[in-house]
Design a protein around this motif. Sequence first.
Motif, PDB file in Angstrom:
ATOM      1  N   ASP A 213      17.115 -12.990  73.548  1.00 34.40           N
ATOM      2  CA  ASP A 213      16.205 -13.566  72.548  1.00 34.40           C
ATOM      3  C   ASP A 213      15.673 -14.922  72.996  1.00 34.40           C
ATOM      4  N   ILE A 214      16.543 -15.751  73.567  1.00 32.51           N
ATOM      5  CA  ILE A 214      16.097 -17.059  74.042  1.00 32.51           C
ATOM      6  C   ILE A 214      15.109 -16.899  75.188  1.00 32.51           C
ATOM      7  N   SER A 215      15.368 -15.930  76.069  1.00 32.13           N
ATOM      8  CA  SER A 215      14.478 -15.713  77.210  1.00 32.13           C
ATOM      9  C   SER A 215      13.123 -15.175  76.778  1.00 32.13           C
ATOM     10  N   ILE A 216      13.100 -14.387  75.725  1.00 28.25           N
ATOM     11  CA  ILE A 216      11.815 -13.872  75.226  1.00 28.25           C
ATOM     12  C   ILE A 216      10.976 -15.010  74.658  1.00 28.25           C
ATOM     13  N   ARG A 217      11.627 -15.906  73.927  1.00 29.63           N
ATOM     14  CA  ARG A 217      10.889 -17.023  73.343  1.00 29.63           C
ATOM     15  C   ARG A 217      10.524 -18.084  74.387  1.00 29.63           C
TER      16      ARG A 217
ATOM     17  N   ALA B  88      14.002 -18.800  81.245  1.00 31.03           N
ATOM     18  CA  ALA B  88      14.534 -17.632  81.951  1.00 31.03           C
ATOM     19  C   ALA B  88      14.271 -17.745  83.447  1.00 31.03           C
ATOM     20  N   TRP B  89      13.068 -18.203  83.841  1.00 33.35           N
ATOM     21  CA  TRP B  89      12.749 -18.364  85.263  1.00 33.35           C
ATOM     22  C   TRP B  89      13.605 -19.452  85.898  1.00 33.35           C
ATOM     23  N   MET B  90      13.811 -20.555  85.205  1.00 31.72           N
ATOM     24  CA  MET B  90      14.628 -21.642  85.755  1.00 31.72           C
ATOM     25  C   MET B  90      16.092 -21.225  85.877  1.00 31.72           C
ATOM     26  N   LEU B  91      16.593 -20.461  84.915  1.00 29.14           N
ATOM     27  CA  LEU B  91      17.961 -19.971  84.979  1.00 29.14           C
ATOM     28  C   LEU B  91      18.135 -19.029  86.163  1.00 29.14           C
ATOM     29  N   MET B  92      17.174 -18.151  86.384  1.00 23.93           N
ATOM     30  CA  MET B  92      17.235 -17.226  87.513  1.00 23.93           C
ATOM     31  C   MET B  92      17.172 -17.989  88.837  1.00 23.93           C
ATOM     32  N   ALA B  93      16.280 -18.982  88.931  1.00 22.27           N
ATOM     33  CA  ALA B  93      16.168 -19.768  90.160  1.00 22.27           C
ATOM     34  C   ALA B  93      17.448 -20.555  90.421  1.00 22.27           C
ATOM     35  N   ALA B  94      18.064 -21.108  89.383  1.00 25.45           N
ATOM     36  CA  ALA B  94      19.302 -21.863  89.547  1.00 25.45           C
ATOM     37  C   ALA B  94      20.440 -20.959  90.023  1.00 25.45           C
ATOM     38  N   LEU B  95      20.519 -19.748  89.497  1.00 23.10           N
ATOM     39  CA  LEU B  95      21.566 -18.825  89.928  1.00 23.10           C
ATOM     40  C   LEU B  95      21.387 -18.405  91.384  1.00 23.10           C
ATOM     41  N   ILE B  96      20.146 -18.150  91.785  1.00 25.09           N
ATOM     42  CA  ILE B  96      19.882 -17.780  93.178  1.00 25.09           C
ATOM     43  C   ILE B  96      20.198 -18.948  94.102  1.00 25.09           C
ATOM     44  N   LEU B  97      19.791 -20.157  93.737  1.00 27.43           N
ATOM     45  CA  LEU B  97      20.047 -21.336  94.553  1.00 27.43           C
ATOM     46  C   LEU B  97      21.547 -21.601  94.670  1.00 27.43           C
ATOM     47  N   PHE B  98      22.267 -21.512  93.579  1.00 27.79           N
ATOM     48  CA  PHE B  98      23.715 -21.712  93.603  1.00 27.79           C
ATOM     49  C   PHE B  98      24.391 -20.654  94.466  1.00 27.79           C
ATOM     50  N   GLY B  99      23.937 -19.422  94.398  1.00 26.62           N
ATOM     51  CA  GLY B  99      24.497 -18.364  95.239  1.00 26.62           C
ATOM     52  C   GLY B  99      24.257 -18.618  96.712  1.00 26.62           C
ATOM     53  N   LEU B 100      23.062 -19.081  97.066  1.00 30.17           N
ATOM     54  CA  LEU B 100      22.775 -19.395  98.461  1.00 30.17           C
ATOM     55  C   LEU B 100      23.608 -20.558  98.962  1.00 30.17           C
TER      56      LEU B 100
ATOM     57  N   PRO C 112       7.108 -10.660  63.903  1.00 33.31           N
ATOM     58  CA  PRO C 112       7.593 -11.125  65.207  1.00 33.31           C
ATOM     59  C   PRO C 112       8.466 -12.370  65.111  1.00 33.31           C
ATOM     60  N   ALA C 113       8.265 -13.195  64.123  1.00 31.18           N
ATOM     61  CA  ALA C 113       9.080 -14.406  63.976  1.00 31.18           C
ATOM     62  C   ALA C 113      10.517 -14.045  63.611  1.00 31.18           C
ATOM     63  N   GLN C 114      10.709 -12.971  62.879  1.00 32.92           N
ATOM     64  CA  GLN C 114      12.053 -12.567  62.486  1.00 32.92           C
ATOM     65  C   GLN C 114      12.748 -11.789  63.602  1.00 32.92           C
ATOM     66  N   ILE C 115      11.991 -11.152  64.473  1.00 28.94           N
ATOM     67  CA  ILE C 115      12.592 -10.343  65.533  1.00 28.94           C
ATOM     68  C   ILE C 115      13.308 -11.237  66.534  1.00 28.94           C
TER      69      ILE C 115
END
Length: 93
Positions: A19-23, A28-40, A8-11
């Motif tokens: 890959d960054i969002s999996i780790r 990933a949640w903060m990026l999604m919240a920022a995109l929704i907030l910016f869109g609003l 799993p460390a190599q995957i």
Amino acid sequence: MKEEPENPAQIATGMTLADISIRNHVFAWMLMAALILFGLICFTGFGGVVKGLGISQNPDVDFPIVNVQVTYEGASPGLMQTDVGARVERAVT
């Protein structure tokens, strides 16, 4: 032929967004919240910096529609299509 077990460390060592969002699932949640907030903010025009989606961006469009109704009592559908319909089509166009 024996398959080696996956490490799993190599995957998850890539640098793609997946890959960054999996780790880092919080990232990933903060990026999604920022995109929704910016869109609003951009849609509503909250604040003085962003004006929002104005009326000029969504103009009224009137599609030209003509509705013609012709009645001829006692006529068959074939007669209406060939004689009456053809004459009305030529007159309208």
